[in-house]
Design a protein around this motif. Sequence first.
Motif, PDB file in Angstrom:
ATOM      1  N   ARG A 124      21.299  -2.897   6.214  1.00  0.00           N
ATOM      2  CA  ARG A 124      21.376  -1.588   5.550  1.00  0.00           C
ATOM      3  C   ARG A 124      22.637  -1.545   4.692  1.00  0.00           C
ATOM      4  O   ARG A 124      22.568  -1.294   3.502  1.00  0.00           O
ATOM      5  N   GLY A 161      14.156  -4.804   9.487  1.00  0.00           N
ATOM      6  CA  GLY A 161      14.531  -3.411   9.267  1.00  0.00           C
ATOM      7  C   GLY A 161      15.838  -3.231   8.530  1.00  0.00           C
ATOM      8  O   GLY A 161      16.363  -2.118   8.427  1.00  0.00           O
ATOM      9  N   GLN A 174       5.409  -8.683  -0.041  1.00  0.00           N
ATOM     10  CA  GLN A 174       5.086  -9.396   1.198  1.00  0.00           C
ATOM     11  C   GLN A 174       3.572  -9.497   1.319  1.00  0.00           C
ATOM     12  O   GLN A 174       2.868  -8.486   1.145  1.00  0.00           O
ATOM     13  N   LYS A 234      15.707  -5.074   3.311  1.00  0.00           N
ATOM     14  CA  LYS A 234      15.524  -6.116   2.301  1.00  0.00           C
ATOM     15  C   LYS A 234      14.343  -5.796   1.370  1.00  0.00           C
ATOM     16  O   LYS A 234      14.478  -5.847   0.147  1.00  0.00           O
TER      17      LYS A 234
HETATM   18  N1  LIG Z   1       7.150   3.381   3.724  1.00  0.00           N
HETATM   19  C1  LIG Z   1       8.090   3.633   4.633  1.00  0.00           C
HETATM   20  N2  LIG Z   1       8.172   4.859   5.223  1.00  0.00           N
HETATM   21  C2  LIG Z   1       9.129   5.133   6.149  1.00  0.00           C
HETATM   22  N3  LIG Z   1      10.070   4.237   6.537  1.00  0.00           N
HETATM   23  C3  LIG Z   1      10.022   3.008   5.986  1.00  0.00           C
HETATM   24  C4  LIG Z   1       9.030   2.642   5.016  1.00  0.00           C
HETATM   25  N4  LIG Z   1       9.248   1.352   4.636  1.00  0.00           N
HETATM   26  C5  LIG Z   1      10.318   0.943   5.356  1.00  0.00           C
HETATM   27  N5  LIG Z   1      10.775   1.916   6.151  1.00  0.00           N
HETATM   28  C6  LIG Z   1      11.921   1.825   7.072  1.00  0.00           C
HETATM   29  O1  LIG Z   1      13.056   1.426   6.315  1.00  0.00           O
HETATM   30  C7  LIG Z   1      13.837   0.482   7.056  1.00  0.00           C
HETATM   31  C8  LIG Z   1      13.971  -0.800   6.233  1.00  0.00           C
HETATM   32  O2  LIG Z   1      12.675  -1.386   6.094  1.00  0.00           O
HETATM   33  P1  LIG Z   1      12.448  -2.673   5.184  1.00  0.00           P
HETATM   34  O3  LIG Z   1      10.998  -3.006   5.220  1.00  0.00           O
HETATM   35  O4  LIG Z   1      13.069  -2.478   3.863  1.00  0.00           O
HETATM   36  O5  LIG Z   1      13.292  -3.771   6.002  1.00  0.00           O
HETATM   37  P2  LIG Z   1      13.263  -5.360   5.913  1.00  0.00           P
HETATM   38  O6  LIG Z   1      14.684  -5.816   5.971  1.00  0.00           O
HETATM   39  O7  LIG Z   1      12.475  -5.812   4.743  1.00  0.00           O
HETATM   40  O8  LIG Z   1      12.535  -5.742   7.282  1.00  0.00           O
HETATM   41  P3  LIG Z   1      11.632  -7.015   7.710  1.00  0.00           P
HETATM   42  O9  LIG Z   1      12.565  -8.207   7.802  1.00  0.00           O
HETATM   43  O10 LIG Z   1      11.124  -6.611   9.067  1.00  0.00           O
HETATM   44  O11 LIG Z   1      10.533  -7.201   6.692  1.00  0.00           O
HETATM   45  C9  LIG Z   1      13.139   0.315   8.395  1.00  0.00           C
HETATM   46  O12 LIG Z   1      13.753   1.177   9.322  1.00  0.00           O
HETATM   47  C10 LIG Z   1      11.711   0.741   8.115  1.00  0.00           C
HETATM   48  O13 LIG Z   1      11.103   1.263   9.277  1.00  0.00           O
END
Ligand SMILES: Nc1ncnc2c1ncn2[C@@H]1O[C@H](COP(=O)(O)OP(=O)(O)OP(=O)(O)O)[C@@H](O)[C@H]1O
Length: 246
Positions: free
Chosen positions: A206, A41, A74, A44
């Motif tokens: 973030r 979350g 992914q 990334k």
């Molecule tokens: N399509 C979407 N709609 C609403 N919120 C989203 C969406 N995609 C991601 N988020 C939110 O944005 C935030 C960042 O998500 P993201 O997938 O970019 O994180 P990440 O670092 O890649 O996580 P992970 O390691 O679990 O893959 C999270 O709170 C997620 O719930």
Amino acid sequence: MRPAEIRLTDVTVSHARRPAVHHVSGRFAPGSLTAVVGPNGAGKSTLLRALAGLHRPDAGRIEGAAGQVALLPQAAALDRGFPVSCLDAVLFGLWREAGAFRAIGAAGRGRALAALAAVGLDGFAGRPVGSLSAGQFQRVLFARLLLQDAPVILLDEPFNALDARTAADLLAMVHRWHGEGRTVVAVLHDLDLVRREFPDTLLLARDCLGWGATGEVLTAANRLRARMMAEAWSAEPEACERRDAA
Ligand SMILES: Nc1ncnc2c1ncn2[C@@H]1O[C@H](COP(=O)(O)OP(=O)(O)OP(=O)(O)O)[C@@H](O)[C@H]1O
């Protein structure tokens, strides 16, 4: 292969006004090999999608990426039920080059077959992608990247759920791209792999908690800070106060 420098200036990217990437600034040097790490979350995937032009930042600027990026999403985000052959899945890599309704031609098919062979899938051209193992499917996606021949390659968790041999083969391809002078950015969770194989790291929670030489970014203090920030997140992140104040 001469990628431009990619510059991020105070970039915030949100989902429904909730910032997933928060006021990030920095640069990917041309030809650099960077791991993007951080808790679940942390933003990334969102950052990679923004770099690929698939998600517009709601504040700040991304410069130098437009038109030169190929993205490996992914695997979990892809629908493999779509009835296409391995050859067609690879040929999607030529989509931008050829245009949606233009014929690919024998040369394009030849390049796609060569890309399949290069990832160890000689003879798989006619196989439906739905019949592949996870590792074979990831090889098809790498073949598509080969065909795209982009100066900047973005990889979202490229080695997830792969056996050691497949992961090693695909990692070798990442190093080949780096050796060719391409800029490569990969989202990864395996910090031992990052320390061994990736000279640069961007630690994201973030906010950007560090961006530079891997040894200097992946300190115990920085990782603890990232973990504490992730623990403080509620299920729904708050709207960005800095943006709202602006
Ligand atoms: N399509 C979407 N709609 C609403 N919120 C989203 C969406 N995609 C991601 N988020 C939110 O944005 C935030 C960042 O998500 P993201 O997938 O970019 O994180 P990440 O670092 O890649 O996580 P992970 O390691 O679990 O893959 C999270 O709170 C997620 O719930």
